[in-house]
Scaffold this motif. Structure first.
Motif, short mmCIF file in Angstrom:
data_model
loop_
_atom_site.label_atom_id
_atom_site.label_comp_id
_atom_site.label_asym_id
_atom_site.label_seq_id
_atom_site.Cartn_x
_atom_site.Cartn_y
_atom_site.Cartn_z
N PRO A 26 -6.34 5.62 6.62
CA PRO A 26 -4.90 4.95 6.40
C PRO A 26 -3.85 5.72 7.08
O PRO A 26 -4.07 6.93 7.45
N ASN A 27 -2.91 5.15 7.64
CA ASN A 27 -1.49 5.65 8.06
C ASN A 27 -0.70 6.36 7.28
O ASN A 27 -0.99 6.37 5.85
N TYR A 28 0.46 6.73 7.36
CA TYR A 28 1.41 7.31 6.63
C TYR A 28 1.90 6.46 5.43
O TYR A 28 2.14 5.29 5.69
N PHE A 29 1.87 7.02 4.49
CA PHE A 29 2.23 6.35 3.41
C PHE A 29 3.72 6.19 2.89
O PHE A 29 4.46 6.81 3.17
N PHE A 30 4.01 4.84 2.37
CA PHE A 30 5.42 4.49 1.99
C PHE A 30 5.82 5.74 1.00
O PHE A 30 6.97 6.06 0.76
N GLN A 31 4.80 6.11 -0.04
CA GLN A 31 5.02 7.03 -0.92
C GLN A 31 5.33 8.42 -0.52
O GLN A 31 5.93 9.18 -1.50
N ASN A 32 5.41 8.55 0.63
CA ASN A 32 6.10 10.03 1.09
C ASN A 32 7.42 10.11 0.75
O ASN A 32 8.21 11.18 0.82
N ASP A 33 8.26 8.88 0.81
CA ASP A 33 9.59 8.60 0.54
C ASP A 33 9.79 9.60 -0.62
O ASP A 33 10.86 9.92 -1.07
N ASP A 34 8.90 9.32 -1.69
CA ASP A 34 8.89 9.93 -3.05
C ASP A 34 9.34 11.35 -3.24
O ASP A 34 10.30 11.64 -4.18
N MET A 35 9.21 11.96 -2.09
CA MET A 35 9.23 13.67 -2.17
C MET A 35 10.78 13.72 -2.14
O MET A 35 11.47 14.69 -2.59
N VAL A 36 11.43 12.95 -1.40
CA VAL A 36 12.88 13.13 -1.02
C VAL A 36 13.83 11.89 -1.60
O VAL A 36 15.13 11.87 -1.26
N ILE A 37 13.32 11.27 -2.65
CA ILE A 37 14.04 10.10 -3.19
C ILE A 37 15.48 10.64 -3.74
O ILE A 37 16.72 10.02 -3.60
#
Length: 288
Positions: free
Chosen positions: A134-145
């Motif tokens: 898998p590539n970079y996750f959308f869910q990495n956004d959650d760290m800095v929402i």
């Protein structure tokens, strides 16, 4: 089928477990503590610890297929190879390994390089195997929402080369297919989405959906290390350095799918992959 997931308590593992249960499979979520397992999967919990490989033998006994998700830690290679030895002893017939996108290209990043020996051991040791990358996750956004919603900044130094990011649910859907059928046996499956995300493009998407300005903070990797220490206070110095190197490589190389990769993925899924803007809209609704 009886299917086990080592690493099944995280976002990806738990999403895969839910899809497998919905399809009628019996699932074992192997974890070192039940407290880490989501409440709706608590009845699937089996005690096992990658740091003590022998503890995995009992929960793996009688299992038809195993998904191995190794943690991004300094000892990842040793943990993964030891788990594979136990899986062989337990008679596991099918192995699905969660690697990462372009591990050979990105092996300057420790947790990418750590996965390479495990990947090869799965290929060599199991005729019935699937390697998911898998590539970079959308869910990495959650760290800095919160920084985006309340501070008006996107502080992850993703750069401008672009990553063909993917939603965790799409990864879990492919994993469930790999575990529950022979449809993609013997294959290495790259998992990317159709949106090539950059630091500025993510900030722009949140600006549009929030209806307020969100600014990309730029490519400062030193500042990113300080940010990680704030948002991940329990992270080891090794992990902080590893993640900083990962974003350095994203700035330098990006994370691009090969031509046809997403078409192949959508053919496996039988549907389109999720778009990042749709994910952002859901995240914003959830936090307002």
């Amino acid at each position: 089928m009886d299917i086990a997931i080592i690493g099944g308590s995280g976002k990806l593992g738990s999403a895969t477990a839910r899809k497998l249960r919905s399809a009628g499979h019996r699932v074992r979520v192997i974890c070192r503590t039940q407290a880490a397992v989501p409440d709706d999967l608590s009845d699937c919990f089996y005690l096992g610890n990658l740091s003590e490989a022998a503890s995995l033998l009992e929960p793996l006994t009688g299992v038809d297929a195993l998904m191995l998700i190794t943690p991004s830690v300094e000892q990842e290679t040793q943990m993964g190879l030891a788990a594979l030895e136990v899986a062989q002893t337990a008679g596991i017939r099918k192995l699905v390994y969660m690697a990462t996108m372009h591990p050979e290209l990105m092996q300057a990043v420790p947790h990418f390089a750590n996965k390479l020996p495990i990947k090869q051991a799965v290929i060599d040791g199991w005729q019935n195997h699937v390697i998911l990358q898998p590539n970079y996750f959308f869910q990495n956004d959650d760290m800095v929402i919160q920084a985006m919603m309340h501070g008006g900044v996107f502080p992850l130094p993703l750069g401008t080369a672009g990553v063909d990011a993917v939603n965790v649910d799409d990864i879990a859907a492919v994993a469930a297919i790999a575990l529950g059928s022979n449809q993609i046996d013997g294959r290495i499956i790259p998992i990317s989405g159709r949106d090539r995300l950059t630091g500025p493009s993510i900030a722009q998407t949140y600006s549009e959906i929030l209806g307020q300005p969100v600014t990309y903070c730029g490519d400062d990797l030193t500042g990113f290390g300080r940010l990680l220490n704030q948002i991940m206070p329990d992270a080891s110095p090794w992990m902080i350095a590893d993640m900083t190197m990962m974003f350095r490589e994203f700035q330098r190389l990006g994370g691009h799918a090969e031509p046809g990769d997403v078409d192949m993925l959508e053919a496996i899924l039988g549907r389109p992959t999720r778009r990042h803007a749709d994910y952002v809209a859901e995240v914003v609704r959830r936090h307002i």
